[in-house]
Design a protein around this motif. Structure first.
Motif, PDB file in Angstrom:
ATOM      1  N   THR A 165       0.831  -1.213   0.000  1.00 39.62           N
ATOM      2  CA  THR A 165       0.000   0.000   0.000  1.00 39.62           C
ATOM      3  C   THR A 165       0.866   1.264   0.000  1.00 39.62           C
ATOM      4  OG1 THR A 165      -0.073  -0.060   2.398  1.00 39.62           O
ATOM      5  CG2 THR A 165      -1.869  -1.123   1.243  1.00 39.62           C
ATOM      6  N   TYR A 166       2.074   1.176   0.591  1.00 39.82           N
ATOM      7  CA  TYR A 166       2.955   2.350   0.555  1.00 39.82           C
ATOM      8  C   TYR A 166       3.360   2.658  -0.886  1.00 39.82           C
ATOM      9  CZ  TYR A 166       3.722   1.697   5.592  1.00 39.82           C
ATOM     10  OH  TYR A 166       3.583   1.557   6.931  1.00 39.82           O
ATOM     11  N   ALA A 169       0.411   4.189  -2.752  1.00 45.05           N
ATOM     12  CA  ALA A 169       0.159   5.571  -2.360  1.00 45.05           C
ATOM     13  C   ALA A 169       1.171   6.493  -3.022  1.00 45.05           C
ATOM     14  CB  ALA A 169       0.233   5.701  -0.848  1.00 45.05           C
ATOM     15  N   VAL A 184      10.195   6.089   0.369  1.00 46.58           N
ATOM     16  CA  VAL A 184       9.169   5.325   1.075  1.00 46.58           C
ATOM     17  C   VAL A 184       9.640   3.913   1.406  1.00 46.58           C
ATOM     18  CG1 VAL A 184       6.855   4.377   0.940  1.00 46.58           C
ATOM     19  CG2 VAL A 184       7.312   6.654   0.054  1.00 46.58           C
TER      20      VAL A 184
ATOM     21  N   ASN C  95      -3.797   4.501   4.077  1.00 49.55           N
ATOM     22  CA  ASN C  95      -2.404   4.052   4.010  1.00 49.55           C
ATOM     23  C   ASN C  95      -1.402   5.196   4.126  1.00 49.55           C
ATOM     24  OD1 ASN C  95      -3.025   5.156   1.574  1.00 49.55           O
ATOM     25  ND2 ASN C  95      -2.100   3.566   0.323  1.00 49.55           N
ATOM     26  N   PRO C  96      -1.441   5.905   5.267  1.00 45.87           N
ATOM     27  CA  PRO C  96      -0.424   6.950   5.429  1.00 45.87           C
ATOM     28  C   PRO C  96       0.961   6.309   5.449  1.00 45.87           C
ATOM     29  CG  PRO C  96      -1.521   6.523   7.511  1.00 45.87           C
ATOM     30  CD  PRO C  96      -2.255   5.746   6.476  1.00 45.87           C
ATOM     31  N   PHE C  97       1.973   7.072   5.026  1.00 46.92           N
ATOM     32  CA  PHE C  97       3.351   6.602   5.135  1.00 46.92           C
ATOM     33  C   PHE C  97       3.770   6.613   6.589  1.00 46.92           C
ATOM     34  CE2 PHE C  97       3.557   8.850   0.899  1.00 46.92           C
ATOM     35  CZ  PHE C  97       3.539   7.693   0.153  1.00 46.92           C
ATOM     36  N   PRO C  98       4.733   5.779   6.967  1.00 47.89           N
ATOM     37  CA  PRO C  98       5.240   5.858   8.342  1.00 47.89           C
ATOM     38  C   PRO C  98       6.114   7.088   8.526  1.00 47.89           C
ATOM     39  CG  PRO C  98       6.382   4.146   7.109  1.00 47.89           C
ATOM     40  CD  PRO C  98       5.361   4.707   6.196  1.00 47.89           C
ATOM     41  N   LYS C  99       5.524   8.232   8.312  1.00 50.12           N
ATOM     42  CA  LYS C  99       6.241   9.504   8.450  1.00 50.12           C
ATOM     43  C   LYS C  99       5.349  10.433   9.263  1.00 50.12           C
ATOM     44  CE  LYS C  99       8.064   9.323   3.699  1.00 50.12           C
ATOM     45  NZ  LYS C  99       9.520   9.418   3.826  1.00 50.12           N
TER      46      LYS C  99
END
Ligand SMILES: Nc1ncnc2c1ncn2[C@@H]1O[C@H](COP(=O)(O)OP(=O)(O)O)[C@@H](O)[C@H]1O
Ligand SMILES: [Mg+2]
Lengths: 283, 297, 251
Positions: A165-166, A169, A184, C95-99
């Protein structure tokens, strides 16, 4: 007379227990022996003086310790970028074609080649042909070739574990593939990559044969990557084979085992945390 | 509102696109690096070893009984036999032990034992081979010597040390392939009234066969390649061992012991030995990976 | 009324399996168009064709055309990276980024080359305001986007899309993972968004389609069975299968 299945079962269970306990006993005996006989020789002085090179193994382990650090740093510097790059290829770019098959064949085959054969190669190429002589540099280059498969495999797994999903996105926002990888995917794979690096440190610390024929083995304090030097493992070998200082060899063994235990512990801890993190992240 | 059509048509030459294109090719190069190194290794050792094959003859080299540097005689049969004996000896010990340990871990052991033995086996992998050699040299060799069979430096000592070293390979791959056996097989056997051991022996282990063979083959590769620990406990005499208490020398040991001082034909002969090792290991490992792959299909 | 997207005789294949069968559809500018239909009927597939996310699946084939502002997006000369900038996408799972929250929203503009901190701050604030999230997060822009609730995460993902200044926003069941209150918030947000953007939403939730959309397409087994003004579809469906589905008598 026919033995009943129940009796066979009990006997087999007993054999399995015996095998399991024996395997455990091997570890306990090895570690126990080294510690019991080696720990007494460890002192501040042992850690902070150079080996004197005499037949009685006079001196400590400072220069091999520094040599090991040099070797670890330089080998990682060479092997990690290459390994991560190859892992990126395998996880992000590879399609099912002859080139990918060739890449996989290369990684798998390289992983099985004995250390001493890498040594032959490193000796012929780095020590002689390129004129790097017996040096930390020659050792590192040789060792980098040897460690590459481990790094590639573990990093590939780490990158593949990054949720798809990353990627979606990022592409959906108009990022290019390389931007997606750099901004990412790799940041999300960092814990896995660190695990790979620590595993590699373990490999470097334990390796001997390929270094025996490329690093030279001098007990002098290394001053640069061009120095002829030895690692702790090599030092142990020299002590055991060329001196009478059995106690110091054992003491060096204690230090080596401690390093490996710490490395095992840290990778375990990291990968547990990593699993917890990726699970938590998908909430 | 502006039309999309204008903006999607020109890719533009932003820097990021240049990077993207550049790295696409660079990454292929990174991917190929292992293969390139493999080729370089082959190239270098073949190139240096070739003159030896040429001057001595491949067959004479492999089947020659004498390795005598002062006499320029280079036959590696004693070392081939030495390596073979030690490897067989090690596998005779570690294969049964490894398989039973794997079964112990998957089916027999209580959780507590498992959580001790698994990390213990992982730790065994990490311990430097010279530490194994040292313990073998200080503990095992004297025991053999005291039993009245020569100096103690022997095929037996080397086999035992090597057995411990390849044990983790065998246990972990076997364990994985046992775990991969579908549960339906187990349930099927148990529902027919088999004891758990009958289930393991007649159903689980046969189903895990290719994984177990792979573990043996890969363990064998590790055993043949081991160098320093062998040098420390095997005595290194260039003779064909006549008993397990006899000293011997391995192929790898010869390389490590002589490489730094070699020149001329001696140098070539060592690389030719490397070629023999390289080719043999490549075949062995390809076979092992084929077995592992077969299992996954 | 301007047509933004024209879909012409569109077929799509995953390997040998045909997932879309000669779809024809006009999607109007500044309207919300809903795609409904039972699971597996091809809604996601159709949506992902509109910004060529479909390219990411190997071994697929497209026939026919998707014209945006008259431009066929499958033409060789079209640049997907630019296309995706203009046609943003919000996914089913937030699905936000891990940021950090800030970096999540700033990601798109950064990738497009904006690195000026002030310009970025401005874009981030505007986008979060448009996504109706600003008041909830303005004090914690440096916290990880993962720490937000599901509904907030989804609005963060919407803000992230708005930050690259798209014209069309594709939403694939954006509320299916959310609670009713968060769902309502996102629906309100969509009504706002259509003033500036063309919105296409895939939904499983018939009430949602009826509440928010101007047009609705009903899909079945890869075909667009009926497509009309939402009110008509829900009140006087022409096709029997569509009626059955809407009244819950399906399958
Ligand atoms: N990546 C894929 N590979 C192969 N088939 C797929 C893939 N994605 C979806 N499909 C198939 O295409 C059809 C349409 O799927 P999808 O567009 O996801 O339906 P919906 O979103 O309406 O539930 C389904 O039959 C599904 O099995
Ligand atoms: Mg869907």
């Amino acid at each position: 007379m026919k033995i009943s299945p129940r009796v066979t079962h009990s006997i087999a269970w007993g054999v399995c227990w015996a095998a399991g306990l024996l395997s455990l006993a091997f570890l306990l005996v090895i570690i126990g022996y080294v510690f019991v006989n080696g720990i007494g020789s460890i002192s501040w002085e042992f850690l902070t003086t150079n080996p004197q090179g005499g037949l009685k193994g006079e001196g400590g382990i400072l220069s091999p310790l520094v040599g090991t650090l040099y070797l670890v740093a330089l080998t990682l510097l060479i092997a990690v970028p290459l390994g991560v790059g190859a892992a990126i290829y395998l996880s992000e770019y590879a399609v099912n074609n002859w080139f990918t098959k060739m890449v996989r064949f290369g990684v798998e085959s390289l992983a099985g080649i004995p250390s001493i054969v890498f040594g032959l190669f490193g000796f012929a190429l780095f020590v002689i042909a390129l004129g790097f002589n017996f040096s930390i540099l020659s050792g590192s280059l040789t060792l980098a070739c040897l460690c590459l498969p481990v790094i590639i495999r573990t990093c590939e797994e780490a990158i593949k574990a990054v949720p798809g999903t990353y990627r979606e996105a990022s592409y959906g926002l108009g990022a290019t593939k390389w931007q997606t990888i750099m901004h990412v995917i790799l940041p999300a794979a960092i814990p896995g990559i660190i695990t790979a690096i620590i595993l590699t440190v373990g490999r470097i610390v334990e390796e001997t044969a390929c270094l025996y024929v490329t690093m030279g083995g001098s007990s002098n304090m290394p001053t640069s990557v061009w120095s002829n030097s030895r690692t702790l493992s090599l030092h142990l070998y020299y002590l055991a084979m060329e001196t009478t200082a059995v106690d110091k060899a054992l003491a060096t063994g204690v230090i080596l085992i401690l390093i490996i235990v710490v490395i095992n512990f840290v990778t375990r801890w990291l990968s547990n945390r990593y699993v917890a993190m990726t699970r938590g992240g998908n909430r | 509102m502006s039309k999309i059509s204008d903006s999607v048509l020109q890719p533009g030459c932003e820097l990021r696109r240049v990077y993207d294109g550049f790295w696409r090719y660079a990454i292929y190069l990174f991917g190929a690096i292992s293969f390139i190194i493999l080729l370089l290794i082959a190239l270098f050792i073949f190139r240096e070893g070739y003159p030896a094959f040429q001057k001595i003859g491949i067959w004479q080299f492999i089947s020659g009984l004498r390795w005598d540097v002062s006499d320029q005689a280079y036959g590696i049969l004693p070392m081939i036999i030495g390596s073979t004996y030690v490897t067989i000896g090690a596998l005779l010990i570690s294969v049964p032990l490894g398989i039973f340990t794997a079964v112990f871990l998957t089916d027999v052991a209580p959780q507590m034992m498992r959580s001790i033995i698994r990390p213990a086996i992982e730790l065994l992998v990490g311990i430097p081979s010279v530490v194994y050699g040292l313990v073998g040299m200080l503990m095992l060799v004297p025991i053999i010597r005291q039993s009245g069979h020569g100096s103690g430096d022997s095929v037996l000592a080397a086999s035992i040390v090597l057995a411990v070293m390849v044990l983790p390979t065998i246990v972990s791959i076997t364990e994985d392939s046992i775990i991969a056996v579908p549960n339906a097989y187990r349930e099927g056997a148990l529902s027919l009234g088999a004891t758990r051991w009958q289930m393991i022996w007649h159903v689980v282990l046969p189903a895990a066969k290719s994984g177990i063979i792979a573990s043996i083959v890969l363990g064998m590769g590790r055993a043949i390649g081991e160098t320093m620990a062998m040098i420390m406990v095997i005595g290194n005499s260039i003779i064909i061992p006549d008993s397990i208490f006899s000293p011997a020398r391995t192929l790898t040991g010869t390389l490590a012991l002589e490489l730094k001082y070699a020149a001329g034909l001696h140098w070539n002969a060592l690389f030719a030995t490397g070629v023999v090792l390289f080719v043999f290991i490549l075949i062995l490992n390809s076979f092992g990976f084929l077995m592992l792959r077969g299992k996954n299909k | 009324m301007a047509v933004k997207i024209q879909i012409r005789d569109l077929n799509f294949f995953y390997g040998p399996a045909q997932a879309l069968k000669s779809i024809n559809m006009d999607i109007y500018e500044n309207k919300i168009t809903a795609l409904i239909g039972p699971s597996g009927c091809g809604k996601t597939t159709l949506l992902r064709l509109m910004n060529r996310m479909s390219d990411l699946v190997p071994d697929t084939r497209v026939e026919g055309q998707v014209l945006i502002d008259g431009q066929d997006i499958f033409e060789k000369s079209v640049d997907v990276v630019n296309l995706r900038k203009k046609v943003g996408m919000v996914f089913q799972q937030p699905n936000p980024f891990p940021k950090t929250i800030f970096e999540n929203v700033a990601y798109g503009p950064r990738m497009l080359g904006t690195n000026d901190k002030q310009a970025l701050s401005k874009i981030v604030e505007e986008s979060l305001k448009k996504a109706a999230l600003w008041d909830e997060v303005k004090e914690m822009l440096n916290k990880s986007g993962m720490t937000l609730s599901g509904g907030q995460q989804q609005r963060l993902c919407i803000a992230r899309v708005l930050a690259v200044n798209p014209q069309i926003i594709l939403m694939d069941e954006p509320c299916s993972a959310l609670d009713p209150i968060s769902t309502l918030k996102i629906e309100e947000l969509m009504m706002d968004l259509k003033k500036e953007y063309t919105v296409i939403i895939v939904t499983h939730n018939m009430q949602q389609a009826a509440r928010v959309s101007d047009y609705t397409g009903f899909m079945l087994l890869g075909e667009l069975v009926e497509y009309a003004v939402t009110r008509e579809i829900f009140n006087v469906p022409k096709d029997k299968r569509c009626e059955d589905y809407i009244t819950g008598r399906f399958g």
